[in-house]
Design an enzyme around this catalytic site. Structure first.
Site, PDB file in Angstrom:
ATOM      1  N   ASP A   1      16.012  34.480  -0.912  1.00 47.35           N
ATOM      2  CA  ASP A   1      15.037  34.051  -1.918  1.00 47.35           C
ATOM      3  C   ASP A   1      14.546  35.279  -2.696  1.00 47.35           C
ATOM      4  O   ASP A   1      14.275  36.332  -2.107  1.00 47.35           O
ATOM      5  CB  ASP A   1      13.859  33.364  -1.210  1.00 47.35           C
ATOM      6  CG  ASP A   1      12.979  32.573  -2.158  1.00 47.35           C
ATOM      7  OD1 ASP A   1      12.897  31.350  -2.005  1.00 47.35           O
ATOM      8  OD2 ASP A   1      12.360  33.194  -3.055  1.00 47.35           O
TER       9      ASP A   1
ATOM     10  N   ASN B   1      10.948  21.224   0.459  1.00 44.16           N
ATOM     11  CA  ASN B   1      10.019  20.531  -0.436  1.00 44.16           C
ATOM     12  C   ASN B   1      10.758  19.515  -1.311  1.00 44.16           C
ATOM     13  O   ASN B   1      11.813  19.823  -1.858  1.00 44.16           O
ATOM     14  CB  ASN B   1       9.314  21.548  -1.340  1.00 44.16           C
ATOM     15  CG  ASN B   1       8.528  22.575  -0.545  1.00 44.16           C
ATOM     16  OD1 ASN B   1       7.938  22.255   0.486  1.00 44.16           O
ATOM     17  ND2 ASN B   1       8.527  23.820  -0.995  1.00 44.16           N
TER      18      ASN B   1
ATOM     19  N   GLN C   1       7.838  21.370  -4.778  1.00 40.66           N
ATOM     20  CA  GLN C   1       9.211  21.722  -5.188  1.00 40.66           C
ATOM     21  C   GLN C   1       9.184  22.234  -6.628  1.00 40.66           C
ATOM     22  O   GLN C   1       8.644  21.581  -7.516  1.00 40.66           O
ATOM     23  CB  GLN C   1      10.134  20.496  -5.094  1.00 40.66           C
ATOM     24  CG  GLN C   1      11.590  20.834  -5.398  1.00 40.66           C
ATOM     25  CD  GLN C   1      12.539  19.638  -5.220  1.00 40.66           C
ATOM     26  OE1 GLN C   1      12.101  18.498  -5.129  1.00 40.66           O
ATOM     27  NE2 GLN C   1      13.820  19.924  -5.168  1.00 40.66           N
TER      28      GLN C   1
ATOM     29  N   HIS D   1      17.171  22.334  -1.479  1.00 35.21           N
ATOM     30  CA  HIS D   1      17.330  23.596  -0.759  1.00 35.21           C
ATOM     31  C   HIS D   1      16.433  23.594   0.460  1.00 35.21           C
ATOM     32  O   HIS D   1      15.338  23.037   0.435  1.00 35.21           O
ATOM     33  CB  HIS D   1      17.010  24.807  -1.654  1.00 35.21           C
ATOM     34  CG  HIS D   1      15.720  24.702  -2.386  1.00 35.21           C
ATOM     35  ND1 HIS D   1      15.561  23.931  -3.515  1.00 35.21           N
ATOM     36  CD2 HIS D   1      14.502  25.258  -2.143  1.00 35.21           C
ATOM     37  CE1 HIS D   1      14.306  24.026  -3.940  1.00 35.21           C
ATOM     38  NE2 HIS D   1      13.642  24.813  -3.118  1.00 35.21           N
TER      39      HIS D   1
ATOM     40  N   HIS E   1      14.428  26.047   2.932  1.00 37.18           N
ATOM     41  CA  HIS E   1      13.916  27.412   3.141  1.00 37.18           C
ATOM     42  C   HIS E   1      14.048  27.779   4.613  1.00 37.18           C
ATOM     43  O   HIS E   1      13.685  26.991   5.491  1.00 37.18           O
ATOM     44  CB  HIS E   1      12.421  27.494   2.801  1.00 37.18           C
ATOM     45  CG  HIS E   1      12.088  27.289   1.364  1.00 37.18           C
ATOM     46  ND1 HIS E   1      11.868  28.328   0.501  1.00 37.18           N
ATOM     47  CD2 HIS E   1      11.920  26.160   0.633  1.00 37.18           C
ATOM     48  CE1 HIS E   1      11.561  27.848  -0.699  1.00 37.18           C
ATOM     49  NE2 HIS E   1      11.587  26.537  -0.646  1.00 37.18           N
TER      50      HIS E   1
END
Ligand code: 5GP
Ligand code: ZN
Length: 136
Positions: A32, A88, A95, A101, A103
């Protein structure tokens, strides 16, 4: 949003470079850009789907198998003390990028990060009513 305009489609499919930790036919795992902690990674399916409602069941099961493998490897390499998996769906849930995706956020004792919610209170009757609402 059209998938041609989707930044995570471009990253997942290698059109935009990223710090890739793992890649196969279905997934790319990247670091990230705004890490919550050291090693904060994202599992991206290569096929576009906005969120949990749009991904296939095959992708859904593959994500967690990959998360398990990545969690083991990241913990061995980073010596983190714990790991949050966060996913999310929708603006209301935080989100910001509408391409599914997961995390993976390594946690370290005293890392100063906060990823938890405020616990609420409710009665047994309220719990029962919600249970009926969902299962009824
Ligand atoms: P969300 O809020 O949608 O659950 O998470 C989006 C995440 O994507 C954020 O943690 C943000 O830092 C990360 N992010 C946004 N744009 C990029 C990018 O271009 N590259 C990478 N590697 N991460 C990104
Ligand atoms: Zn996409």
């Amino acid at each position: 949003m059209k998938k041609e305009d989707c930044i995570f489609c471009k990253i997942a499919n290698g059109e935009i470079p990223s710090r890739t930790l793992y890649e196969d036919d279905q997934f790319r795992v990247i670091l990230d850009l705004g890490p919550a902690t050291k090693g904060h990674a994202l599992i991206l399916p290569k096929e576009h789907a906005a969120d949990i409602f749009e991904i296939s069941e095959e992708t859904a099961s593959g994500v967690l198998v990959l998360a398990k493998r990545m969690a083991v490897k990241m913990t061995q390499k980073l010596h983190c003390d714990g790991m949050n998996l966060v996913q999310n769906n929708g603006e209301a849930a935080g989100q910001t990028v509408p391409h599914f995706h997961l995390h993976m956020i390594p946690r370290y004792h005293n890392d100063g990060q906060k990823i938890n919610w405020i616990p609420g209170e409710c009665t047994q009757e309220e719990l029962e009513a919600v249970k009926r609402e969902i299962t009824g």
